[in-house]
Every structure is written in C-alpha cells, then in structure tokens.
Design a protein around this motif. Structure first.
Motif, PDB file in Angstrom:
ATOM      1  N   ASP A  78       0.828  -1.209   0.000  1.00 18.86           N
ATOM      2  CA  ASP A  78       0.000   0.000   0.000  1.00 18.86           C
ATOM      3  C   ASP A  78       0.861   1.258   0.000  1.00 18.86           C
ATOM      4  O   ASP A  78       0.544   2.239  -0.695  1.00 18.86           O
ATOM      5  CB  ASP A  78      -0.924   0.005   1.218  1.00 18.86           C
ATOM      6  CG  ASP A  78      -2.014  -1.046   1.125  1.00 18.86           C
ATOM      7  OD1 ASP A  78      -2.253  -1.550   0.012  1.00 18.86           O
ATOM      8  OD2 ASP A  78      -2.611  -1.385   2.174  1.00 18.86           O
ATOM      9  N   LYS A  79       1.925   1.231   0.774  1.00 24.98           N
ATOM     10  CA  LYS A  79       2.828   2.382   0.833  1.00 24.98           C
ATOM     11  C   LYS A  79       3.463   2.646  -0.527  1.00 24.98           C
ATOM     12  O   LYS A  79       3.514   3.792  -0.993  1.00 24.98           O
ATOM     13  CB  LYS A  79       3.918   2.108   1.871  1.00 24.98           C
ATOM     14  CG  LYS A  79       4.861   3.281   2.119  1.00 24.98           C
ATOM     15  CD  LYS A  79       4.181   4.380   2.904  1.00 24.98           C
ATOM     16  CE  LYS A  79       5.156   5.450   3.319  1.00 24.98           C
ATOM     17  NZ  LYS A  79       4.533   6.494   4.146  1.00 24.98           N
ATOM     18  N   THR A  82       2.314   1.599  -3.426  1.00 21.74           N
ATOM     19  CA  THR A  82       1.271   1.920  -4.400  1.00 21.74           C
ATOM     20  C   THR A  82       0.910   3.393  -4.350  1.00 21.74           C
ATOM     21  O   THR A  82       0.743   4.039  -5.395  1.00 21.74           O
ATOM     22  CB  THR A  82       0.018   1.065  -4.139  1.00 21.74           C
ATOM     23  OG1 THR A  82       0.345  -0.322  -4.294  1.00 21.74           O
ATOM     24  CG2 THR A  82      -1.089   1.430  -5.113  1.00 21.74           C
ATOM     25  N   ARG A  83       0.791   3.937  -3.134  1.00 21.89           N
ATOM     26  CA  ARG A  83       0.480   5.372  -3.009  1.00 21.89           C
ATOM     27  C   ARG A  83       1.582   6.223  -3.624  1.00 21.89           C
ATOM     28  O   ARG A  83       1.302   7.213  -4.318  1.00 21.89           O
ATOM     29  CB  ARG A  83       0.283   5.730  -1.536  1.00 21.89           C
ATOM     30  CG  ARG A  83      -1.032   5.228  -0.944  1.00 21.89           C
ATOM     31  CD  ARG A  83      -1.319   5.891   0.392  1.00 21.89           C
ATOM     32  NE  ARG A  83      -0.337   5.518   1.394  1.00 21.89           N
ATOM     33  CZ  ARG A  83      -0.461   4.481   2.211  1.00 21.89           C
ATOM     34  NH1 ARG A  83      -1.533   3.705   2.128  1.00 21.89           N
ATOM     35  NH2 ARG A  83       0.471   4.203   3.107  1.00 21.89           N
ATOM     36  N   ALA A  84       2.825   5.845  -3.398  1.00 20.46           N
ATOM     37  CA  ALA A  84       3.933   6.586  -3.996  1.00 20.46           C
ATOM     38  C   ALA A  84       3.926   6.443  -5.513  1.00 20.46           C
ATOM     39  O   ALA A  84       4.251   7.397  -6.239  1.00 20.46           O
ATOM     40  CB  ALA A  84       5.265   6.089  -3.424  1.00 20.46           C
ATOM     41  N   SER A  85       3.557   5.269  -5.997  1.00 20.82           N
ATOM     42  CA  SER A  85       3.489   5.044  -7.442  1.00 20.82           C
ATOM     43  C   SER A  85       2.405   5.891  -8.083  1.00 20.82           C
ATOM     44  O   SER A  85       2.579   6.433  -9.181  1.00 20.82           O
ATOM     45  CB  SER A  85       3.243   3.562  -7.736  1.00 20.82           C
ATOM     46  OG  SER A  85       4.289   2.754  -7.239  1.00 20.82           O
ATOM     47  N   VAL A  86       1.266   6.016  -7.403  1.00 21.61           N
ATOM     48  CA  VAL A  86       0.163   6.837  -7.923  1.00 21.61           C
ATOM     49  C   VAL A  86       0.581   8.303  -7.996  1.00 21.61           C
ATOM     50  O   VAL A  86       0.259   9.005  -8.958  1.00 21.61           O
ATOM     51  CB  VAL A  86      -1.091   6.662  -7.041  1.00 21.61           C
ATOM     52  CG1 VAL A  86      -2.160   7.683  -7.420  1.00 21.61           C
ATOM     53  CG2 VAL A  86      -1.642   5.252  -7.183  1.00 21.61           C
ATOM     54  N   GLU A  87       1.303   8.767  -6.996  1.00 21.71           N
ATOM     55  CA  GLU A  87       1.796  10.149  -7.012  1.00 21.71           C
ATOM     56  C   GLU A  87       2.759  10.367  -8.179  1.00 21.71           C
ATOM     57  O   GLU A  87       2.712  11.399  -8.861  1.00 21.71           O
ATOM     58  CB  GLU A  87       2.486  10.474  -5.693  1.00 21.71           C
ATOM     59  CG  GLU A  87       1.535  10.533  -4.499  1.00 21.71           C
ATOM     60  CD  GLU A  87       2.273  10.815  -3.191  1.00 21.71           C
ATOM     61  OE1 GLU A  87       3.514  10.978  -3.250  1.00 21.71           O
ATOM     62  OE2 GLU A  87       1.619  10.868  -2.138  1.00 21.71           O
ATOM     63  N   THR A 135       0.743  10.508 -11.387  1.00 24.19           N
ATOM     64  CA  THR A 135       0.030  11.778 -11.514  1.00 24.19           C
ATOM     65  C   THR A 135       0.955  12.884 -12.008  1.00 24.19           C
ATOM     66  O   THR A 135       0.568  13.705 -12.850  1.00 24.19           O
ATOM     67  CB  THR A 135      -0.590  12.181 -10.163  1.00 24.19           C
ATOM     68  OG1 THR A 135      -1.469  11.139  -9.722  1.00 24.19           O
ATOM     69  CG2 THR A 135      -1.380  13.466 -10.287  1.00 24.19           C
TER      70      THR A 135
END
Length: 216
Positions: free
Chosen positions: A92-93, A95-100, A103
């Motif tokens: 999850d950690k 994945t959130r960085a990957s989404v940022e 973006t």
C-alpha cells in the motif's frame, strides 16, 4: 464574395470583434492542447523507460524513491502483525507513492478533456454569432444575395473550424494517452505488489543445533 479570403488568418482578419475573440480563444486552446500532449508524451516515455529498466534489473532514479519507501516500511515491525498484513502494508505504501509518480507524469492530461468538451461549444457560439450577423446584414441591405450573407456565414464556419481544430486533437490525445497511462498505472501497482513480497520475505531459518542435515 471575391474579397473573402479562405485562409485562417484571412478569415480571422475579416471577422468582427466577437468572432475574433472566439477564434483567438480557440487558437490559444489549440496551442495549449498540443503543449499538454507533448508534456504527457514525455512523461509517458520517461516512466515507461524506467519500468523497462526495472524489469531488466537495472537501478532507476525515477523508481528509487518508491523502492526506498517500501524498504523503510518493511523495516517497521508491528506487534501481532502477520507476514501477509506486513506485506499488504508495504504494498500500500509503495502503491500510493506510485500513484503520485504517475500523476506527476500525466501533467495536465485532465485539461485535454476540458478542451475537447468545451471547444466545440465555444466554436458553436461563434457560429451562431456569425449567422446572426448575416441576418442583420440581410435586414440592413434588404437583400438576400450571397454577397450580403457570405461574410457572416464565412465567419460562422471559421469559428466552427477553429473549435474543431482544438477539440479533435484534444479528444484523441486524452483517450489515447489516458489508456496508455492506465496500463502504466496497473504495471506500477503490480510492481509494488511484487516488490513488497521480496521485501517481506523472511530469511531461511538456520538449522537448529543438534539436528543433522539429511544426506544428499
């Protein structure tokens, strides 16, 4: 009719104040559209190259911060946490960085949707205004000849053309680039999950003292 120029610049110069304002706005939107497409293409190429290098086992500066966050999260031990829960937390950690990161790579891609949806209506406003000008010309001259209505009709069609010139590439760019970034985002999520497994894999436990290894 002979004095009407069918070039984009000629049609712009012959248009009225409202027509010129509409055309100028749509021209700026068209230029902005291409800048957004180039920006998104650059981000897409850069991120795709980074993923290809990562799959080949090469270090990449673009993905290194995500890997560092995953390693940092993996070092945190929570009491009573199972290996599966720890692995999910690390994933999850990352994945959130990957989404940022995704973006940032997309840039102003969402603005292409705005341009593609708004530009035709702005062009339609210019079209309606030009047709209204033709009717005003007919009323003033009390004549319905082509020479009277041609300037207004030309201005109306020019506004439509400017609107399509901005909307068509914006719509194509948004759909094509959006699909490409969607596939890239899924690849980043899969990479985060795979890397989380590697980071949370427990080392092989040593053979207890006094237990003989089986003969090969």
């Amino acid at each position: 009719m002979d004095n009407i120029s069918l070039t984009p610049i000629g049609l712009f110069m012959q248009a009225g104040l409202v027509g010129k304002s509409v055309m100028a706005l749509l021209f700026v939107a068209s230029i902005w559209c291409w800048l957004l497409i180039v920006e998104a293409l650059f981000g897409l190429s850069r991120l795709s190259r980074a993923l290809s290098q990562a799959k080949a086992g090469h270090a990449n500066a673009l993905l290194a911060p995500i890997d560092a966050l995953g390693a940092q999260e993996a070092r945190i031990r929570v009491a009573g946490e199972t290996v599966s829960e720890r692995r999910q937390r690390v994933a999850d950690k990352m994945t959130r960085a990957s989404v940022e990161l995704l973006t940032k790579a997309e840039g102003g891609l969402a603005n292409l949707a705005v341009i593609s949806s708004v530009s035709p209506f702005v062009g339609l406003f210019g079209t309606v205004w030009g047709i209204m000008g033709s009717f005003v010309g007919i009323a003033a001259a009390k004549d319905t000849s082509l020479a009277v209505v041609a300037p207004g009709i030309a201005e109306a069609l020019a506004a439509t053309a400017y609107g399509l010139a901005a909307a068509i590439p914006a719509a194509i760019g948004y759909n094509r680039l959006g699909s490409a970034f969607s596939r890239l985002g899924q690849a980043l999520v899969n990479r985060a999950a795979d890397h989380a497994v590697e980071l949370t894999r427990d080392p092989v436990a040593p053979t207890p003292v006094g237990v003989k290894a089986e003969a090969a």
